[in-house]
Enzyme design. Sequence first.
Site, mmCIF file in Angstrom:
data_model
loop_
_atom_site.group_PDB
_atom_site.id
_atom_site.type_symbol
_atom_site.label_atom_id
_atom_site.label_comp_id
_atom_site.label_asym_id
_atom_site.label_seq_id
_atom_site.Cartn_x
_atom_site.Cartn_y
_atom_site.Cartn_z
ATOM 1 N N GLU A 1 -10.139 6.992 5.190
ATOM 2 C CA GLU A 1 -9.089 6.375 5.997
ATOM 3 C C GLU A 1 -9.087 6.910 7.434
ATOM 4 O O GLU A 1 -10.159 7.127 8.011
ATOM 5 C CB GLU A 1 -7.727 6.550 5.304
ATOM 6 C CG GLU A 1 -7.727 5.959 3.881
ATOM 7 C CD GLU A 1 -6.356 5.831 3.273
ATOM 8 O OE1 GLU A 1 -6.186 6.242 2.114
ATOM 9 O OE2 GLU A 1 -5.456 5.291 3.940
ATOM 10 N N ASP B 1 0.845 -1.186 0.000
ATOM 11 C CA ASP B 1 0.000 0.000 0.000
ATOM 12 C C ASP B 1 0.892 1.251 0.000
ATOM 13 O O ASP B 1 2.099 1.176 0.127
ATOM 14 C CB ASP B 1 -0.949 -0.055 1.223
ATOM 15 C CG ASP B 1 -2.188 0.792 1.022
ATOM 16 O OD1 ASP B 1 -3.207 0.523 1.663
ATOM 17 O OD2 ASP B 1 -2.134 1.732 0.187
HETATM 18 C C1 GLC Z 1 -4.382 4.302 0.195
HETATM 19 C C2 GLC Z 1 -5.283 3.155 0.595
HETATM 20 C C3 GLC Z 1 -5.501 2.135 -0.490
HETATM 21 C C4 GLC Z 1 -5.413 2.781 -1.858
HETATM 22 C C5 GLC Z 1 -4.006 3.313 -2.037
HETATM 23 C C6 GLC Z 1 -3.832 4.048 -3.371
HETATM 24 O O1 GLC Z 1 -3.570 4.685 1.274
HETATM 25 O O2 GLC Z 1 -4.957 2.467 1.788
HETATM 26 O O3 GLC Z 1 -6.785 1.542 -0.255
HETATM 27 O O4 GLC Z 1 -5.711 1.821 -2.865
HETATM 28 O O5 GLC Z 1 -3.613 4.181 -0.982
HETATM 29 O O6 GLC Z 1 -4.637 5.201 -3.392
#
Ligand code: GLC
Length: 638
Positions: free
Chosen positions: A527, A328
């Site tokens: 988030e 991530d």
């Molecule tokens: C974010 C998220 C993830 C997402 C990624 C790209 O922090 O945790 O779900 O796909 O970054 O945006």
Amino acid sequence: MKRLISLLLVAFLLLCSACSADTPASGEASSTTATSGTESSLPDAETTVTTSGSDDYMDASLAPERRAELLLSQMTLEEKAGQMLQGAFYAVKASDLTANGLGSVLSGGGGVPSSNTIEGWQKMVDSYQKASMATRLKIPFLYGIDAVHGHNNVYGAVVFPQNIGLGAANDPDLMYQMGAAVADEMKLTHTLWNFSPCVAVAQDPRWGRTYESYSSDTEIVTALALSYAKGQMDNGVIPTAKHYAGDGGTVFGTGEGDYLIDRGDTELSEADFRSIHLKAYKDLVDAGVPVVMASFSSINGVKMSENKYYLTDVLKNEFGFKGFVVSDWEAVSGLSGDSFAENVCLAVNAGVDMLMEPTRYADAGKAIVDGVNSGVIPEARVDDAVLRILTVKFEYGLFEDPYMKNLQTKETKLGSDEYRAIAEKLVEKSLVLLKNEGDVLPLKKGQKILVTGPAADDIGAQCGGWTKTWQGITDKENGGPITEGTTILDGLKEYGKEIGIEFFTDKSRIDEADAVICAIGEKPYAEYEGDSEDLSLLGSLGLSGNKDALTLAQTTGKPVIALIVAGREVNISQYLGDFDAAVMCFLPGSEGEGVAAVLTGKANFTGKLPMPWYQDASQIGAENPKLLFEKGYGLAYA
Ligand code: GLC
């Protein structure tokens, strides 16, 4: 004589190997320039290769994995490392892509080209592809994006209900249709890789990503994620099961850094962890899901992104996952090593195949190369990672059609009536009728209804986070509708004309009203920004205007119909008694008229709560928690 023959043979072989060692297509391919936002760049790609080298990997009659093997055998260590890197579009210049041979570029939440149109997207993605095709081996790159409830970064694309509402609807057939519709809109913009579905099995509604979870019930999550992912795969786009695993099971108070719960620690026995949080992944792997994203969170104190047991022994070896694991956003930096480079090695050795490093992709690439050269990372691990990445690219036709000239799309524009109709149906099915005293619903011909509340006429509030921007934004803050669509009020007025119900917003006419609709809810968030201590509608996460609307509901003598537009089951205990009827709308997205269809009786309520509704936050995690409503609760019209 024999010596002469062997000399001739050596000369012949030397001649062959000299031919196959293509010189870089462009000066950039052999040199690597430090790029913006990075401290270093990959060492020069060696231009000599050690194998016979041929492009039979372009033979489309060969199996994707075989083609990947053939291509892999021609790659230098630097080129392999490049494929394992994903940088953010705002940091990656075309020359970067050529120099570092990046495997992928992504948009984070809200990342869009200067012209947020089909043409603007195609121009941006195609320019990166041109840069990719300028590399020595011309390996196409992949563009990744969070199309998590529709193609939600792109203006005019249909914005579907957030996952929690889809869990209330619980309709696998419609989920397949949604997957197909979103795939179509993604292909129009040449963005082929989707960081979706989220298969979190959310347990604690204080988590800011609760709305990204279909349900607290593993079976519902599994069924809906499977249908959606199949709708994506059957229509040529690459879904990602995320966040592996246990992202929705973290314990309140264990959040990463100063987050309350996001990216925290899931504390479970392996048996419970498997049955609650791994089940969906096993079924998705069996269905051929091509990518899994590792979670920021931990299981019993071990970060998933460096968890070799679950990433390699379980996901790849036991479940038989043949796709690739992507980390991530900068998740590597939160690992247990003493340096960035050490953390890169920890993640790669644990089973991460591609690193989502928006700006430090070159540093990550160097860490991989140095890790192999120093023996910290076995080259076989890098070969396995690259083989997985290349296999997916071959499977999805990138080598045959890197500029997506032959992509079949049903629609030629975003936001088609057909796709809006699918979204509206899902909105109707996502609504949960919590109470309906005196059958105040459905609204009836000849009535006059006052419509109040900050969520009544605001597409941004209906959509929530991951829409237009990472955190989302209300129309009010945006200074106008964030995208095309209909608000709840738009829909009420439309159906009102048809049925003969007058809807108005002028509070001074309250005495005329037969009933008052009071639409309250949460601000958009994403988030950890959505982590909440108390799930209050009057706190920092409540829409401004909630208080006035609730006060009106408590003081008017009229029947009150409350609409709750929120990403989770928020705290309503102290207001529920003031409502004659109450509807949980979750986050319905751009098709607000779906709410009006059910309120006016054009459709019935079928939605069921996908998670238990706690009386208040103090009950979460209790042995016998006091609930307002059980999971599965939902009323309907007689
Ligand atoms: C974010 C998220 C993830 C997402 C990624 C790209 O922090 O945790 O779900 O796909 O970054 O945006």
